[in-house]
Write an enzyme that holds these catalytic residues in place. Structure first.
Site, PDB file in Angstrom:
ATOM      1  N   LYS A  26       0.866  -1.183   0.000  1.00 55.30           N
ATOM      2  CA  LYS A  26       0.000   0.000   0.000  1.00 55.30           C
ATOM      3  C   LYS A  26       0.899   1.227   0.000  1.00 55.30           C
ATOM      4  CE  LYS A  26      -3.030   2.777   3.019  1.00 55.30           C
ATOM      5  NZ  LYS A  26      -3.914   2.834   4.210  1.00 55.30           N
ATOM      6  N   ARG A  53      -7.499  -0.434   1.203  1.00 55.28           N
ATOM      7  CA  ARG A  53      -8.025  -1.683   0.631  1.00 55.28           C
ATOM      8  C   ARG A  53      -8.433  -1.492  -0.824  1.00 55.28           C
ATOM      9  NH1 ARG A  53     -12.402  -1.768   5.389  1.00 55.28           N
ATOM     10  NH2 ARG A  53     -10.667  -0.634   6.338  1.00 55.28           N
ATOM     11  N   ASP A  79     -12.034   7.231   3.617  1.00 53.69           N
ATOM     12  CA  ASP A  79     -10.823   7.038   4.424  1.00 53.69           C
ATOM     13  C   ASP A  79     -10.432   5.556   4.520  1.00 53.69           C
ATOM     14  OD1 ASP A  79      -8.656   7.759   5.937  1.00 53.69           O
ATOM     15  OD2 ASP A  79      -9.793   8.065   7.795  1.00 53.69           O
ATOM     16  N   ASP A 120      -2.485  10.410   3.266  1.00 57.22           N
ATOM     17  CA  ASP A 120      -3.879  10.012   3.471  1.00 57.22           C
ATOM     18  C   ASP A 120      -4.605  11.060   4.313  1.00 57.22           C
ATOM     19  OD1 ASP A 120      -6.301   8.778   3.826  1.00 57.22           O
ATOM     20  OD2 ASP A 120      -5.543   7.200   5.166  1.00 57.22           O
ATOM     21  N   LYS A 128      -9.980  13.246   7.759  1.00 58.29           N
ATOM     22  CA  LYS A 128      -9.466  12.929   9.086  1.00 58.29           C
ATOM     23  C   LYS A 128      -9.408  14.199   9.930  1.00 58.29           C
ATOM     24  CE  LYS A 128      -6.381   9.072   7.854  1.00 58.29           C
ATOM     25  NZ  LYS A 128      -7.042   8.038   8.669  1.00 58.29           N
TER      26      LYS A 128
END
Ligand code: BES
Ligand code: MN
Ligand code: ZN
Length: 504
Positions: A268, A354, A350, A273, A280
């Site tokens: 990953k 995956r 968020d 992020d 976030k």
């Protein structure tokens, strides 16, 4: 750090490092220094609690009758019980003291001892530990006072048959280079390290014989990687799929099956992020610069394998994206179609790791039919709730693979703890609107449902393991062989896993 090996002698300047056994028993080198200093070592030991137990350190400054700056007494416990990791920890702890001490030079005096590993093996692992601990990332510190910087430049390891020790160390040094490469990637801020610049770094591996290829947005669109691309669409940075191939197995022709199917490592690589539209909170968001820790480890292990010319075919594949909120970002509720054809309702932007991994995993299986796949990802905050910062989470469809990885992690001090998978957990990501949703919606088992999501992209019969490294990719405290900051977790683990089981 310049580390060299030479025949036993006692340098007349710099720091000296000698061992003391359990029960305050001096090693031959320590005994000889004790004599030269009219008993300074024994008197120092008598002053306090130092007893020669594994990991204890006692420092004697300006020893009598010698020109040396200091003698570090390092407790080595019972030699018969020292594992490679113990030796590395001892070397690392000694290095930490030396780095703080202000010397430019140090010598490790390594004696032949009764029981346990040879002096040469011990010498090599002490040196490896010291090297790993000496890592520093200070390229952005332009105003650091010289006296604040560690001065240690040179460690001489003095041992009989130094050539053998040096040969053992040379392999370990290649592994350290891989670890440092990962630590650098993980530590770089996201304005410097984004998908394309990470690829540029990875291209340096071509010098080691690694074949590096890259897919850009256009190519990924053609392949139908809608899950990965959905994460990237809010960012000004173009996503990349990084592909690294190492052909080290004897008689290997290519990575696509001829000459042996490769082992595959998938990472990953979210270079930052923010959470996307499911933004976030501000506090601590800077940590998300290391949300590419899985990809960083995959690049680092390819570096290590190629560096030491491992006899294995290996492929490393990293999905590289930046997860940003913007007018072009994907929204909660969007439905994306993955390369596998399966559709996903994105209920939380968020839970992006995956989405990136599912397309990278599918691509890997379609193109390489690998022997096995190990993916690494800073995937969930929930794994930190479960395991803290001590162990990474392991999820797998294969007991043998799990055992091999767990043993490798234990050997190198990158431990793994296996958590369950199962149909009851899998149900949690069933969805009314699409084939699956990207979060369970419930509060429980967040790391497991994330792993279940990934497993839906693993073909029947492919041994697969997922390592959730969210708790271990970064450390806020120093450890014997790992200074605080980017740890490089995963590089040594996968290198040891390959060395133990997949090199012929
Ligand atoms: N990158 C994070 C996971 C993470 C959290 C890594 C803290 C390192 C430290 C991941 O993309 C994420 O945001 N996961 C969410 C999933 C949730 C929305 C289901 C999480 O763990 O909160
Ligand atoms: Mn996230
Ligand atoms: Zn993330």
């Amino acid at each position: 750090m310049n580390i060299s090996f030479a025949a036993p002698s006692v340098p007349t300047s710099g720091a000296l490092v000698v061992g003391v056994l359990e029960g305050k028993k001096l090693t031959p080198s320590a005994a000889s220094l004790n004599k030269q200093t009219d008993g300074a070592l024994e008197r120092a030991i008598a002053t306090g609690s130092f007893a020669g137990k594994k990991g204890e350190i006692l420092e004697i400054i300006a020893p009598a009758n010698l020109q040396n700056s200091r003698i570090l007494l390092v407790g080595i416990g019972e030699p018969g019980k020292l594992s490679e990791k113990d030796l590395e920890d001892l070397g690392g702890s000694a290095a930490a003291r030396l780095l703080a001490g202000g010397d430019e030079k140090a010598a490790f005096l390594v004696d032949k001892l009764r029981g346990g590993k040879s002096a040469q093996e011990r010498a090599a692992h002490y040196a490896f530990g010291a090297l790993l601990r000496s890592y520093r990332f200070d390229k952005y510190k332009t105003k650091e006072k010289p006296e604040k910087k560690p001065k240690l430049k040179e460690i001489k390891v003095l041992v009989e048959d130094a050539a053998t020790a040096k040969r053992l160390f040379q392999k370990l040094e290649k592994i350290a280079e891989g670890v440092f490469f990962t630590r650098n990637l993980v530590t770089e801020p996201a304005n410097v390290l984004f998908p394309k610049s990470l690829v540029a770094e990875a291209k340096k591996l071509t010098k080691l014989g690694v074949k590096v290829t890259v897919l850009g947005e256009k190519e990924m669109k053609k392949l139908g990687m809608g899950a990965l691309l959905g994460v990237a669409q809010g960012s000004a940075q173009e996503p990349q799929l990084l592909i690294m191939e190492w052909q080290g197995a004897a008689g290997a022709k290519d990575a696509k099956g001829k000459g042996g199917a490769p082992v595959a490592f998938v990472g990953k690589g979210v270079t930052f992020d923010t959470g996307g539209i499911s933004l976030k909170p501000a506090a601590g968001m800077e940590d998300m610069k290391w949300d590419m820790g899985g990809a960083g480890a995959v690049v680092g292990v390819m570096h290590a394998l190629a560096g030491r010319k491992a006899k294995v075919n290996a492929v490393g594949i990293c999905g590289l994206v930046e997860n940003m909120p913007s007018g072009t970002a994907q929204r909660p509720g969007d439905v994306v179609t993955s390369m596998s054809g399966q559709t996903i309702e994105v209920l939380n932007t968020d839970a992006e790791g995956r989405l990136v991994l599912c397309d990278a995993l599918w691509y890997t299986q379609e193109n390489y039919k690998p022997k096995l796949i190990v993916d690494l990802a800073t995937l969930t905050g929930a794994i930190i709730i479960a395991l803290g910062n001590e162990q990474a989470g392991l999820f797998s469809n294969d007991d043998k693979l799990s055992e091999q990885l767990t043993a490798a992690g234990k050997k190198v001090g990158e431990p793994l703890w296996r958590l369950p998978l199962g149909p009851e957990y899998d149900k949690a990501i069933d969805c009314d609107v699409a084939d699956m949703k990207n979060i369970s919606g419930g509060r429980g088992a967040g790391s497991i449902t994330a792993a279940q999501f990934l497993q839906r992209f693993i073909k029947e019969g492919t041994p697969w393991a997922h390592l959730d490294i969210a708790g271990v990719a970064w450390s806020t405290k120093d450890k014997p062989t790992v200074p605080k900051g980017g740890t490089g977790y995963g590089v040594r683990l996968l290198d040891a896993f390959v060395a133990e089981h997949y090199e012929k």
